[in-house]
Design a protein around this motif. Structure first.
Motif, PDB file in Angstrom:
ATOM      1  N   PRO A 250      43.912  38.973  47.445  1.00 40.98           N
ATOM      2  CA  PRO A 250      42.599  38.421  47.083  1.00 40.98           C
ATOM      3  C   PRO A 250      42.690  37.577  45.804  1.00 40.98           C
ATOM      4  CG  PRO A 250      42.674  40.822  46.752  1.00 40.98           C
ATOM      5  CD  PRO A 250      43.956  40.431  47.412  1.00 40.98           C
ATOM      6  N   ALA A 251      41.971  36.444  45.780  1.00 38.60           N
ATOM      7  CA  ALA A 251      42.033  35.550  44.611  1.00 38.60           C
ATOM      8  C   ALA A 251      41.277  36.134  43.419  1.00 38.60           C
ATOM      9  CB  ALA A 251      41.470  34.181  44.978  1.00 38.60           C
ATOM     10  N   THR A 252      40.252  36.935  43.670  1.00 39.53           N
ATOM     11  CA  THR A 252      39.503  37.580  42.582  1.00 39.53           C
ATOM     12  C   THR A 252      39.310  39.058  42.918  1.00 39.53           C
ATOM     13  OG1 THR A 252      37.265  37.408  43.485  1.00 39.53           O
ATOM     14  CG2 THR A 252      38.133  35.448  42.364  1.00 39.53           C
ATOM     15  N   ASN A 253      38.657  39.788  42.016  1.00 33.20           N
ATOM     16  CA  ASN A 253      38.417  41.208  42.246  1.00 33.20           C
ATOM     17  C   ASN A 253      37.136  41.472  43.042  1.00 33.20           C
ATOM     18  OD1 ASN A 253      40.698  42.349  41.087  1.00 33.20           O
ATOM     19  ND2 ASN A 253      39.828  42.324  39.023  1.00 33.20           N
ATOM     20  N   SER A 254      36.519  40.440  43.589  1.00 30.84           N
ATOM     21  CA  SER A 254      35.264  40.664  44.305  1.00 30.84           C
ATOM     22  C   SER A 254      35.509  41.380  45.633  1.00 30.84           C
ATOM     23  CB  SER A 254      34.567  39.321  44.583  1.00 30.84           C
ATOM     24  OG  SER A 254      35.266  38.609  45.583  1.00 30.84           O
TER      25      SER A 254
HETATM   26  C1  LIG Z   1      41.123  42.561  38.473  1.00 32.38           C
HETATM   27  O1  LIG Z   1      40.768  43.566  37.586  1.00 32.38           O
HETATM   28  C2  LIG Z   1      41.831  44.072  36.784  1.00 32.38           C
HETATM   29  C3  LIG Z   1      41.315  45.187  35.878  1.00 32.38           C
HETATM   30  O2  LIG Z   1      40.461  46.014  36.585  1.00 32.38           O
HETATM   31  C4  LIG Z   1      42.413  42.961  35.951  1.00 32.38           C
HETATM   32  O3  LIG Z   1      43.556  43.441  35.252  1.00 32.38           O
HETATM   33  C5  LIG Z   1      42.850  41.825  36.863  1.00 32.38           C
HETATM   34  O4  LIG Z   1      43.310  40.733  36.083  1.00 32.38           O
HETATM   35  C6  LIG Z   1      41.721  41.372  37.746  1.00 32.38           C
HETATM   36  N1  LIG Z   1      42.240  40.407  38.701  1.00 32.38           N
HETATM   37  C7  LIG Z   1      41.652  39.258  38.947  1.00 32.38           C
HETATM   38  C8  LIG Z   1      42.351  38.384  39.962  1.00 32.38           C
HETATM   39  O5  LIG Z   1      40.615  38.883  38.411  1.00 32.38           O
END
Ligand SMILES: *[C@@H]1O[C@H](CO)[C@@H](O)[C@H](O)[C@H]1NC(C)=O
Ligand SMILES: *[C@@H]1O[C@H](CO)[C@@H](O)[C@H](O)[C@H]1NC(C)=O
Ligand SMILES: *[C@@H]1O[C@H](CO)[C@@H](O)[C@H](O)[C@H]1NC(C)=O
Ligand SMILES: *[C@@H]1O[C@H](CO)[C@@H](O)[C@H](O)[C@H]1NC(C)=O
Ligand SMILES: *[C@@H]1O[C@H](CO)[C@@H](O)[C@H](O)[C@H]1NC(C)=O
Ligand SMILES: *[C@@H]1O[C@H](CO)[C@@H](O)[C@H](O)[C@H]1NC(C)=O
Length: 478
Positions: A250-254
């Motif tokens: 996934p590109a982001t945490n969404s």
């Molecule tokens: C997702 O969240 C983690 C911490 O919970 C963070 O270290 C990481 O950089 C985030 N990844 C993205 C792709 O934003």
């Protein structure tokens, strides 16, 4: 060239725990991979029939940058040199493919080309004489053109043709070949029933690819059952299929992107792996639902993705002894609709935002495969780096350091059951529509010399040391 001698003594001094991570387990197979069209040449010698690749690159030369596999690396005549190269890198397995039209020029059993059978017998015997196991791909994209005239893979009759071809291979080579792969990268070769650019360049987007997928899954299962019922007792080998998948993180945490990542994996690998390796069988539910829904919305009376009967689901489920995996890099994905209508890309609802060759993506993927399809050994049948050439390929050595390290961590720390690794590729070759310009080899091939002279690159020396010591020294773990 990196000297590993000092590093090895350092590893011995670090103690058992670390040494366990850095070593390949006993019995782990290490080697290199190639494909018939990309190296053999001799495209019309000794009775070989025309393949869809011959047909395509002869008729659409500009789509192959004027390169063809007519001569390629001339491995048809130089196989003994190739085996010596494998020996020089301390390989204990060689993954190569058999050209269907070299053995059966029309694709059918009306002509069985003994010269073709002799060639592969000679290659297999030369390998075994040098202590190298053959790992044979039955289909690495060179369908006999005679069968493409019948429609190729979208035509379900291909199942019968493929089964009879496989029977010829088991009969002639199964006494010595213990590792079989039915198909190489179905996701790639079916895509050329959906788009222009590589053989057979049938422009049936979102339809030709799904019909081909349906056919080859049935063909794969029939061949596995054929082996299981008629050859396993005497030949005692393993039959699998090689699937290609990028990291697809996934590109982001969404939540949306996490779902997009899973969808991307299901559309890329699950569409083949779920019918064969999952407990429940059949296409992944998310694939079934989305293609059915889009097909209905397009006003079609049936889904573009055909359905299996209950009997077919049960017959295909479990029809493999191992998972073949080709992996090169990681795509970062996000949710969204792109691609022409209809298309597999549009059906998947996934957009690739960027791509990177990150070793952690490989480790993460191996863990996903092991949890998604438990109980099956994984054989990494391709992994490697493309560059524009040169013998001092420090970029390729860096790539191997990263990816072999990730592989060893997956095996020794995460307990992912990987049993072998064949790098792409032994020598520079004809990289399909990229011609001879794209370089992936451990050996350089001088395509301008009549001799097609092979010369080891720095990476060949590096791989020879790792394969010979069966270890990636501790200093390379990041
Ligand atoms: C997702 O969240 C983690 C911490 O919970 C963070 O270290 C990481 O950089 C985030 N990844 C993205 C792709 O934003
Ligand atoms: C391919 O060959 C044609 C004709 O000789 C030439 O015009 C063209 O530049 C070549 N293309 C490439 C990519 O080499
Ligand atoms: C391929 O099909 C698309 C429509 O799906 C069309 O726009 C395109 O012109 C076709 N290309 C060729 C070379 O036939
Ligand atoms: C069959 O192969 C397995 C390894 O794949 C080996 O352990 C076993 O001994 C073999 N059996 C026979 C009968 O050759
Ligand atoms: C290869 O390239 C590296 C980095 O560019 C350089 O340090 C090394 O000396 C080169 N080795 C050879 C054999 O040319
Ligand atoms: C051709 O290749 C062989 C084996 O690599 C080598 O022994 C021979 O010297 C080469 N001949 C020429 C003309 O390069």
């Amino acid at each position: 060239m990196l000297s590993l001698v000092v590093a090895l003594s350092a590893v011995l001094a670090t103690g058992l725990a670390q040494t366990a991570t850095t070593r390949f387990p006993d019995g782990f197979m290490l080697g290199a991979a190639t494909a018939a069209y990309q190296i053999e040449g001799a495209w019309n010698e000794d009775g070989k029939g025309e393949s869809i690749q011959d047909h395509f690159y002869h008729n659409y030369p500009l789509l192959g940058l004027n390169s063809t596999g007519d001569v390629a690396c001339d491995s048809y005549h130089k196989y003994k040199e190739d085996v010596q190269m494998l020996k020089d890198i301390n390989a204990d397995v060689y993954r190569f493919s058999i050209s269907w039209p070299r053995v059966l020029p029309t694709g059918d059993l009306d002509v069985i080309n003994q010269a073709g059978i002799d060639y592969y017998n000679n290659l297999i015997n030369e390998l075994l004489a040098n202590g190298i196991q053959p790992l044979v791909t039955m289909y690495h994209w060179d369908l006999p053109q005679a069968l493409q005239y019948l429609g190729g893979w979208p035509n379900e009759l291909m199942v019968d043709y493929f089964v009879e071809y496989a029977r010829i291979l088991f009969e002639n080579f199964g006494d010595r070949v213990k590792w079989w792969i039915t198909f190489n990268e179905p996701a790639v070769f079916v895509s050329w029933y959906a788009a222009i650019g590589m053989a057979p360049s049938q422009n049936a987007s979102g339809i030709g690819d799904y019909l081909s997928t349906h056919t080859l899954l049935k063909a794969h299962a029939r061949v596995w059952h054929l082996y299981d019922e008629q050859y396993r007792a005497t030949q005692n080998g393993s039959v699998g299929i090689t699937l290609n998948i990028e990291g697809l993180e996934p590109a982001t945490n969404s939540t949306e992107d996490a779902e997009a990542s899973d969808r991307a994996r299901q559309f890329q690998m699950g569409i083949y792996a779920h019918p064969i390796y999952s407990a429940e069988g059949d296409y992944p539910a998310v694939v079934r639902e989305r293609v059915d829904a889009n097909s209905a919305a397009e006003g079609r009376p049936r889904s573009r993705l055909p359905s299996f009967t209950r009997e077919e689901v049960d017959y295909i489920r479990g029809s493999a002894d191992f998972i073949g995996l080709n992996h090169y890099s990681t795509d970062f994905v996000t949710s969204g609709v792109t691609g022409i209508s209809p298309s597999k890309t549009r059906d998947s609802g996934v957009i690739t935002s960027y791509n990177e060759a990150v070793p952690w993506g490989f480790r993460s993927l191996l863990n996903w495969i092991a949890s998604e399809y438990p109980g099956y050994p994984i054989f990494v049948t391709e992994n490697g780096l493309r560059n524009s050439g040169g013998r001092n390929d420090t970029d390729r050595i860096d790539y191997y350091i990263g990816f072999l390290g990730a592989l060893l961590e997956a095996v020794n720390v995460d307990r992912v059951p990987v049993i072998g690794y064949t790098t792409w590729t032994l020598m520079d070759n004809v990289e399909w529509s990229l011609g001879t310009r794209a370089k992936f080899g451990l050996y350089e091939v001088d395509f301008s010399s009549p001799n097609l002279t092979r010369t080891p690159k720095e990476s060949a020396g590096f791989i020879a040391e790792v394969y010979g010591s069966r270890e990636l020294p501790q200093q390379y773990f990041r």
